[in-house]
Structure formats: C-alpha cells, structure tokens
Enzyme design. Sequence first.
Site, PDB file in Angstrom:
ATOM      1  N   CYS A 117       0.834  -1.214   0.000  1.00 47.22           N
ATOM      2  CA  CYS A 117       0.000   0.000   0.000  1.00 47.22           C
ATOM      3  C   CYS A 117       0.866   1.261   0.000  1.00 47.22           C
ATOM      4  CB  CYS A 117      -0.901   0.048   1.235  1.00 47.22           C
ATOM      5  SG  CYS A 117      -2.304  -1.058   1.186  1.00 47.22           S
ATOM      6  N   PRO A 123       9.212   3.357   6.796  1.00 46.52           N
ATOM      7  CA  PRO A 123      10.587   2.877   6.664  1.00 46.52           C
ATOM      8  C   PRO A 123      10.801   1.534   7.343  1.00 46.52           C
ATOM      9  CG  PRO A 123      10.460   4.602   8.324  1.00 46.52           C
ATOM     10  CD  PRO A 123       9.082   4.458   7.746  1.00 46.52           C
ATOM     11  N   ASP A 125      13.754   0.910   8.672  1.00 43.75           N
ATOM     12  CA  ASP A 125      14.987   1.088   9.446  1.00 43.75           C
ATOM     13  C   ASP A 125      14.897   0.494  10.850  1.00 43.75           C
ATOM     14  OD1 ASP A 125      13.171   3.097  10.135  1.00 43.75           O
ATOM     15  OD2 ASP A 125      14.746   4.431  10.860  1.00 43.75           O
ATOM     16  N   ASP A 308      -6.847   1.413  10.677  1.00 47.28           N
ATOM     17  CA  ASP A 308      -7.438   0.625   9.589  1.00 47.28           C
ATOM     18  C   ASP A 308      -8.965   0.687   9.565  1.00 47.28           C
ATOM     19  OD1 ASP A 308      -5.038  -0.079   8.509  1.00 47.28           O
ATOM     20  OD2 ASP A 308      -5.000  -2.112   9.308  1.00 47.28           O
TER      21      ASP A 308
END
EC number: 2.5.1.7
Length: 421
Positions: A117, A123, A125, A308
């Site tokens: 999506c 990220p 990371d 969501d």
Amino acid sequence: MDKLIITGGARLDGEIRISGAKNSALPILAATLLCDGPVTVANLPHLHDITTMIELFGRMGIEPVIDEKLSVEIDPRTIKTLIAPYELVKTMRASILVLGPMVARFGEAEVALPGGCAIGSRPVDLHIRGLEAMGATIDVEGGYIKAKAPEGGLRGANFFFDTVSVTGTENIMMAAALANGRSVLQNAAREPEVVDLANFLIAMGANITGAGTDTITVDGVKRLHPATYKVMPDRIETGTYLVAAAVTGGRVKVKDTDPTILEAVLEKLREAGAEITTGEDWIELNMHGKRPKAVNVRTAPYPAFPTDMQAQFISLNAIAEGTGAVIETIFENRFMHVYELHRMGAKIQVEGNTAIVTGTEKLKGAPVMATDLRASASLVISALIAEGDTLIDRIYHIDRGYECIEEKLQMLGAKIRRVPG
C-alpha cells in the site's frame, strides 16, 4: 482489472462468518521458518497476500501443502535459497517479516525492499536497527537488505522502538526467539496480532512474556518444535461489516470473531446509535432502520481506535446526522479516499491530519477508484447507501484484505457484482 458495481439502497440483514486475520497470518507464516520441523497453520484467509507469501516459500525451495480449507503445512527444513526476490516482495510489504526468522534460523538473509500500500513513508529502518542491536551485519544495496548473523548466532539485546511499529516488533520478536540470551523490546506494539504471533511462537516452544504490553521479554531457546495453530479472526474485517450494516440502517451478526479485540470500534458504533450485543465469538449490530449519528474519531495504536477503521468511519459520518471530526495520527496521506467520496456528494474538508465530515442524507452513485486497501472498503460502504449505481475501479486493493467481499455482502442482501475489467 476487475471492477465492482454496487446498486445502493438495500438494507443489510443477515449473518456472515469472519475470516482469519491477514495481519496475523502473514507474520505467523514467516515465523514457521524458525521451526526445525513441519508446522500447520489453520484459518488462513483466501487473500492475494497470503498466496504471495506461500509462493515466496515455494521460490525458496519449501513446498507448502495446502488443503481445501486453506490450512497449510510448511516444513522449512527443505529451504534451498535464502533470497526473497523483488518480483514477489514488491507487491507485499509483509515480506520484510521473513528477514528476522531467516537470519535467526539460517544465519543470513537477502530480502528485497518491500512494496504494498502507498500510505506515507513506512521505513524499514527499525527492523534493520533491531537486528544490528542483536549483532547482525546489514547492508542495503541494489534494492536488497543483506543480513548476516555473527559467529555463534544472534545475541539477545535490549531494543527501544523510537516509534511504535507492528511489523518491527514482530520481526525482532521472531529473531529474538532463537537468539542467545535475553532480549527486551521496549515501546513494543500491543496489537492483538502481535499477541497472536507470540502465542504461535510459544506453541513452538519459545519463551516470551509481556506480549500485549509495551515491554516484551524474550529468552532465546536453541530450537523451536513443530506445532499446529489457528490464526485469530480479522478485527478489521469484523469492523468493516458492522459499519456497513450501520450505514444502511440494517442488522448483521458476525460470527467466528472476538468482541474483546474491537472494543474501541464497538464503543464508537454505540455512540453512533447502534444496538450491539456480543457473545464469546459473535457480535450483532442492529440499527433498527435509523440513520447513524456522527461521531468523533482519533486513531492511535492499540487499544485505541485503529487506523485501519478510519476510512470506514468517514463513510459512516458522510451519511450521519451532524458533523464528526476524524483525526489520523498513525499514517500521513491516509485521506486519499476523501476525494473519491466527494464524487458521490460527501461533504468532507481535510485540514492536515483531520477530516471534518458533515453528514448528508443522500449520496449519489458515481464511478470511483480505490487507492488503497481500507480506502476501497470505505467506497464500498458509501456505495451501499448511495442512490443508483457506483462503479469501483482498481478493486485489487480490496482483494488484498477482504476475502470474498461481494459474496459476503450478497449474503446480507446487498446488490453487488464483480465485472471483469
């Protein structure tokens, strides 16, 4: 590309069964790689992302055995390659979840940077920093994350998540299950799907405490043994069908679900005027033909209101009595559906991370386009109440998160059909 055509105006009424949770099934499938024997995972939803994950295992040399009820047996001992290739990973963000298990179990991994999506910047990371804290060496080159465990395997570590990350928590928790010594994950995600993954790992012999709180402690073990596990029900699918019934003034009973993991959503539906009754594994919502009242919603990590479900409640407010504010604190750029709802006559103003929605009695059918998974659900909900026909394009987004959405809505009396593109 397939499209959905929905003729609005039918009041939803009936019962449906809720599928297994995609956001639980994907990390659980990834976690099977940690085991030293065959694992059976049941109650998988029939969804594209699940199929992609199973196909990824096939590419790695594992041959999953699937039965007609979509439970799957995976034996990771047959793995032949430790590479998750771009052509599969690009369609599914959750593929990053194989990184932790592969490094922990096999000592190395090569995983393409994921797709999925297009919601803001997500990220990876945190995943990388968490594994580095456990002693892994990681290079990102040519669009791939290349990770290697130190001599003797990953080491337990204390790791603090700068921002709450569900997949980050899951990846590091899985890696920690086979690491040497104790890992403490602080500011961990508390989502029920994280708890479900922890319960699966525990079923295989992992030593984990604190899942469901913001501090998870994992004492690494030498091996994880075979197990059979049933994936939890999908709380977002549950909430979506409840909102659909509320918007149409109808009644729905959703079965094979869990009301305890949806309390923030049920509270807002009651505020909107719904009568809600619950049992151990079912929820019934009845609007008694009434129009919902507008509600204010602020998204935040679990146990608060889930991001969501944000788009679905914008659709509810769009036809409700009054005005409601919807504040999105989790993802940036998550109001893309608003511009499609404008085409149907919705009155919505977006200011930064807030959508002010003024309810209108009638929406009108229009051609609209799905932009992401949950946005597409909001278009379906609005189409159910709109006058005339709504044509929803790019519904492959819906198919990524909702199993058989048109069949389930048809069972509730909706006039909806899929047409080939």
